[in-house]
Design a protein around this motif. Structure first.
Motif, PDB file in Angstrom:
ATOM      1  N   GLU A  22       0.835  -1.194   0.000  1.00  0.00           N
ATOM      2  CA  GLU A  22       0.000   0.000   0.000  1.00  0.00           C
ATOM      3  C   GLU A  22       0.873   1.249   0.000  1.00  0.00           C
ATOM      4  O   GLU A  22       1.828   1.363   0.754  1.00  0.00           O
ATOM      5  N   GLU A 214      -9.150   7.032   0.348  1.00  0.00           N
ATOM      6  CA  GLU A 214      -8.634   5.922  -0.442  1.00  0.00           C
ATOM      7  C   GLU A 214      -8.878   6.213  -1.920  1.00  0.00           C
ATOM      8  O   GLU A 214      -9.791   6.962  -2.277  1.00  0.00           O
ATOM      9  N   ASP A 228      -2.276   4.989  -2.906  1.00  0.00           N
ATOM     10  CA  ASP A 228      -3.519   4.275  -2.611  1.00  0.00           C
ATOM     11  C   ASP A 228      -4.325   4.987  -1.527  1.00  0.00           C
ATOM     12  O   ASP A 228      -5.555   5.025  -1.576  1.00  0.00           O
TER      13      ASP A 228
END
Length: 528
Positions: A22, A214, A228
């Motif tokens: 991530e 997000e 992300d």
């Protein structure tokens, strides 16, 4: 050693994305957002988040300039009274549902309605918007916005408005989904309910903790966004934010303590970002209260004795420019109005101010106390302390200082529930003097910072809207600002400059006059 350590920490912060894990961007954001309703919000901390989660027909690009967003093309009629926008094919909300022309019509009706918008003044160029926002009309269907089909919207304007297109990139004039907002009301703006159109969508909001975003998989450029996840951290204590940046907990700060700017110039030159802004920092009188309401000589006297050079060179120290005008010099093709005493030496200004003070009934400052209201932040406190010191030293007027948390402060200022002066600032919604001068029109109501009312000023502002010749229009606006200078409902202090720290490992950050750097345009240097 410290520079190398900082670089290593920040590199590690951004590195996981390079390995397929991530990718996370952490941004400082000043105060806790007042609201996530863009039609109700008025502050910069909110705008920073809105750049990521919302879009309008236009949005602001990585350089801060307007660019196509939900609409990808438009045309203006020959008489300048109609503008037709075409929504881009496949535009979707963050839940995958289509964005329609009906959503656009709903959003602008909501913006024009004073019950649902604090930003209705920005849509006044649209036919009947002003009448709706002031209550003269109550049926929002009268607004000059119509859906011609599911992907085409036509705006009918009150008069040709040269800045209308660029105005639509303002982060509070975004589009919202009609069905969801109608069904949920205020609950729509909560995590789990909020459906958005920007590069990111709301995942979590922890009061006084963070706002977590997000990546929006349905955004047209989703594949181009590197990060992300994006965190916005409210940190009103600037020293704390600096420590978080130095510890590698932030990739970009919201600001920097003024006292630390010289240190940052010496120790973090690659991270320090300074850029002039399309905005004015000023103090506003509450003209609903005496003695300020009926004593312009008193207002002028206080403004005269404030040394703006000292404020910018010794207090703020962030590249700000001293200012005696409401409209900042960063507005193009416009010469701002300045008071006749602008070039006087301070000794003459003080002597004249003392005479005006006595004329107003307060010789030597006797019988007068000045209260200065500001929101909790070290730089605002330092400026208030400096202003109070100048006023007391040169006029004998003592001051009291009142600070409030951001949301409380905004409400106090908006309702004019303060006894003396309040800190204020305006960042232009578009590059035009009207973006600033409009706020002092009588009909602005609670958004008029000083509760200023001058019929001559209102007539000039109305005439500027009707004038088709660009040079004559600017001259009318100059005349209007000259009245503001003479009446002194506000005390301009300086033209804003944004000072912040940005990781040298972060690519894509472009300083610009509107301080817009959407997260979807940012990435680690190594990723480009």
């Amino acid at each position: 050693m410290m520079k190398r350590l900082l670089a290593a920490l920040l590199f590690c912060l951004l590195l996981p994305g390079l390995a397929g894990a991530e990718t996370v961007l952490r941004r400082g954001n000043g105060a806790e957002p007042e609201t996530l309703d863009p039609h109700q919000a008025t502050g910069l901390p909110e705008a920073m988040i809105f750049y990521d989660i919302y879009e309008g027909l236009l949005s602001r690009g990585p350089d801060g300039k307007p660019q196509p967003a939900i609409a990808d093309r438009w045309e203006t009629s020959a008489d300048g009274l109609q503008v037709t926008f075409h929504l881009r094919d496949g535009a979707k909300w963050s839940d995958g549902s289509p964005i329609t022309a009906g959503d656009v019509v709903f959003s602008f009706r909501r913006l024009a309605n004073p019950a649902t918008s604090r930003n209705n003044n920005f849509v006044w160029p649209i036919k009947n918007a002003r009448a709706l926002s002031t209550g003269t009309l109550t049926d929002t269907a009268a607004l000059g916005v119509a859906a011609l089909d599911t992907q085409t919207v036509r705006f009918t304007l009150e008069e040709p408005t040269p800045y209308f297109i660029s105005l639509l990139s303002y982060p509070m004039l975004v589009i919202l989904p009609e069905s969801r907002v109608t069904a949920l009301g205020r609950d729509f703006f909560r995590p789990g309910n909020l459906v958005s159109s920007g590069g990111y969508r709301l995942a979590e909001q922890v009061p006084q903790g963070h706002v977590k975003l997000e990546r929006n998989p349905f955004h047209r450029d989703a594949a181009k966004a590197f990060f992300d996840t994006v965190y916005f951290y409210p940190t009103e204590n600037q020293e704390t934010e600096l420590k978080r940046f130095r510890a590698g907990e932030l990739d970009a700060s919201y600001t920097l303590p003024p006292a630390q700017i010289p240190w940052a110039k010496a120790n973090l030159p690659d991270a320090l970002r300074l850029s002039p802004q399309l905005g004015t920092y000023f103090l506003t009188f509450n003209l609903e209260k005496e003695p300020w309401k009926s004593k312009p000589d008193l207002r002028r006297a206080l403004s005269m004795v404030i040394d703006r050079e000292v404020l910018t060179e010794r207090i703020s120290q962030g590249g700000e420019m001293p200012s005696l005008s409401f409209v900042p010099p960063t507005v193009t093709h416009y010469q701002a109005a300045r008071p006749e005493w602008a070039d006087w030496p301070m000794e003459r200004r003080v002597a004249t101010a003392q005479t005006l003070l006595a004329k107003a009934g307060y010789p030597g400052g006797q019988g007068l106390t000045l209260d200065i209201l500001f929101n909790t932040a070290d730089n605002h406190r330092r400026i208030a302390v400096a202003v109070a010191g100048m006023v007391q030293q040169r006029l004998g007027v003592k001051s009291t200082l009142t600070n409030q948390e951001w949301k409380v402060f905004l409400d106090t200022r908006r309702t004019h529930n303060f006894p003396g002066l309040a800190r204020h600032g305006i960042i232009g919604a578009y590059d035009d003097p009207y973006a600033f001068l409009q706020f002092l029109r009588t009909e602005m109501g609670p958004e008029n910072p000083a509760a200023y009312g001058n019929p001559a000023y209102d007539r000039l502002m109305a005439a500027s809207v009707q004038e088709r010749d660009p040079a004559k229009r600017l001259e009318i606006l100059h005349q209007a600002e000259a009245l503001v200078v003479a009446d002194a409902p506000i005390i301009p202090l300086f033209t804003y400059a944004r000072v912040r720290l940005v990781s040298p490992r972060l690519a894509g950050w472009q300083p610009n006059p509107v301080d817009c750097n959407p997260s979807r345009f940012l990435s680690p240097v190594t990723a480009r």
